[in-house]
Design a protein around this motif. Structure first.
Motif, PDB file in Angstrom:
ATOM      1  N   LEU A   1      26.028  14.434  14.210  1.00 55.21           N
ATOM      2  CA  LEU A   1      25.536  15.557  15.006  1.00 55.21           C
ATOM      3  C   LEU A   1      26.600  16.054  15.965  1.00 55.21           C
ATOM      4  CD1 LEU A   1      23.186  17.347  16.115  1.00 55.21           C
ATOM      5  CD2 LEU A   1      22.642  15.431  17.649  1.00 55.21           C
ATOM      6  N   LEU A   2      27.386  15.120  16.490  1.00 53.08           N
ATOM      7  CA  LEU A   2      28.360  15.423  17.539  1.00 53.08           C
ATOM      8  C   LEU A   2      29.623  14.616  17.308  1.00 53.08           C
ATOM      9  CD1 LEU A   2      29.369  16.183  20.481  1.00 53.08           C
ATOM     10  CD2 LEU A   2      28.036  14.213  21.260  1.00 53.08           C
ATOM     11  N   HIS A   3      30.772  15.273  17.451  1.00 55.37           N
ATOM     12  CA  HIS A   3      32.047  14.571  17.478  1.00 55.37           C
ATOM     13  C   HIS A   3      32.823  15.082  18.673  1.00 55.37           C
ATOM     14  CE1 HIS A   3      36.169  13.564  15.437  1.00 55.37           C
ATOM     15  NE2 HIS A   3      35.952  12.879  16.553  1.00 55.37           N
ATOM     16  N   ILE A   4      33.143  14.178  19.581  1.00 56.50           N
ATOM     17  CA  ILE A   4      33.954  14.500  20.748  1.00 56.50           C
ATOM     18  C   ILE A   4      35.228  13.670  20.683  1.00 56.50           C
ATOM     19  CG2 ILE A   4      32.573  12.905  22.188  1.00 56.50           C
ATOM     20  CD1 ILE A   4      33.257  14.780  24.572  1.00 56.50           C
ATOM     21  N   ASP A   5      36.360  14.340  20.694  1.00 52.07           N
ATOM     22  CA  ASP A   5      37.672  13.712  20.556  1.00 52.07           C
ATOM     23  C   ASP A   5      38.392  13.813  21.898  1.00 52.07           C
ATOM     24  OD1 ASP A   5      39.797  12.468  19.211  1.00 52.07           O
ATOM     25  OD2 ASP A   5      40.703  14.387  18.649  1.00 52.07           O
TER      26      ASP A   5
END
Length: 308
Positions: A168-172
Motif C-alpha cells: 500500500l505504501l513505500h517510503i524510502d
C-alpha cells in the motif's frame, strides 16, 4: 558550503571511466564505520519483538555483508504491506537510523493494522565507506529495474517480489548533503564523461513524489508532520529544489520507475522519498533520525485513513 573542484581527480574530462579508473576510484575508498556494530547489533536487539531475516549477502572481495530485513511478528496475509527502506545510498545516515528508530519505537503500534517490512540498510558497503555508490561505482538508487547491475537493488527486489501487489505504501528514507555537491555529483559527471554543472543544496527537509502517480495530499500530510521536528526546505530563486521545480511546499517530482529509483520498485498507491538535510546548523543527528521516523508514521497513518 565548500565548492566542488574544477575537475575530478580521477579520469580524463569528457571520457567515461573504464576499468582502470574504476579500480583507482575503489582503491581510494576506506572504511569509516562498522555496519556490524552500528546496524546489525541494533537489528539484533529488535529480534525479540520482530521477525528478522537475511534476504541476501553482498560479497565485495573479502568483505561479506548480510542484508537484513525486519518484519511484523504478527503477519497477516489479508493485511496490506508497508515497505520502509533506508540506506539505499549508504552514506545517508539518518535513512538507516531513522528506519531503525521507527521500527523500534513505533513498529508495534501498527500490529494487526498493516504488515510492516523494513530494510534499514540496503547498501552496507556504502554505509561503512560513507559513499553513495557500491564497490563497482554503481548507484543502487538508479538500479531498481530488470537485470539490475547492483546486487543491493536486485536482492531487495527479490525480497519484495512476492508482496509487490500488496504494498500500500513505500517510503524510502534519504538525505541530501553538502557532499552531494562537493563529491558525489562531480564523481558522477567524471564517471560518465560529462561536464559537471554546479547546483545548490536545499536547506531543509523535502520530499520526492512520483510524477507518474502524484499524491499531493499525501505528500503535504508528511510535510506538516515533519515540520515541528525540522525545517522544510524553501525553493531557490528559480522556484526549484535541487534542480527540480517545487510543485508544492517542500515537494518535487521524479518519474520514479523510469529512473530506476527504489521508491518506484512497487506499484504502491502511496510512494515517496524523504530528503533530510543533516548539514544544516539548525538540525542535529537526533532531529534527522526523528524526522525520518515521524515521516514514516505520518505516511502510514495517512495511507490507512485513505485506504480504498
Amino acid at each position: 558550503m565548500n565548492t566542488a573542484p574544477a575537475t575530478y581527480p580521477i579520469g580524463t574530462p569528457g571520457t567515461p571511466w573504464g576499468e582502470e579508473e574504476r579500480a583507482e576510484w575503489l582503491s581510494r575508498q576506506t572504511r569509516h564505520r562498522s555496519y556490524e556494530s552500528e546496524v546489525l547489533s541494533a537489528i539484533g536487539r529488535l529480534s525479540p519483538r520482530f521477525d528478522v531475516q537475511e534476504y541476501g549477502r553482498l560479497e565485495y572481495g573479502s568483505d561479506v555483508y548480510p542484508l537484513m530485513a525486519i518484519r511484523s511478528r504478527e503477519w497477516h496475509e489479508d493485511l496490506p504491506v508497508v515497505l520502509v527502506t533506508g540506506g539505499v545510498h549508504g552514506y545517508e545516515t539518518s535513512g538507516v537510523h531513522g528506519a531503525l528508530q521507527f521500527i523500534d519505537q513505533h513498529g508495534a503500534d501498527y500490529a494487526g493494522r498493516v504488515n510492516v517490512l523494513v530494510a534499514p540498510c540496503v547498501s552496507p558497503w556504502g554505509y561503512e565507506r560513507i559513499h553513495r555508490w557500491n564497490a563497482n561505482a554503481i548507484d543502487p538508487n538508479r538500479s531498481f529495474h530488470d537485470d539490475s547491475p547492483a546486487e543491493e537493488a536486485a536482492a531487495l527486489m527479490r525480497l519484495v517480489a512476492p508482496l509487490r501487489d500488496r504494498v500500500l505504501l513505500h517510503i524510502d528514507l534519504h538525505e541530501t548533503t553538502d557532499t552531494d555537491e562537493t563529491e558525489f555529483r562531480p564523481a558522477l559527471a567524471a564517471r560518465d564523461g560529462k561536464p559537471f554543472e554546479p547546483g545548490g543544496i536545499p536547506d531543509g527537509f523535502y520530499l520526492v513524489d512520483d510524477s507518474e502517480n502524484p499524491q499531493p495530499e499525501f505528500q503535504q500530510a508528511l510535510i506538516e508532520a515533519v515540520e515541528p521536528v525540522t525545517h522544510i526546505a524553501p525553493a531557490d530563486d528559480k522556484g526549484e529544489l535541487f534542480g527540480s521545480p517545487m510543485v508544492a511546499r517542500g515537494v518535487i517530482q521524479y518519474p520514479l520507475q523510469k529512473l530506476g529509483l527504489c521508491a518506484g520498485m512497487t506499484d504502491a498507491r502511496y510512494r515517496t522519498t524523504t530528503e533530510v538535510y543533516p548539514d544544516s546548523p539548525r538540525a542535529t543527528p537526533e532531529q534527522c533520525n526523528t524526522a525520518q521516523a515521524v515521516a514514516v508514521c505520518a505516511a502510514i497513518d495517512y495511507a490507512l485513513a485513505h485506504r480504498q
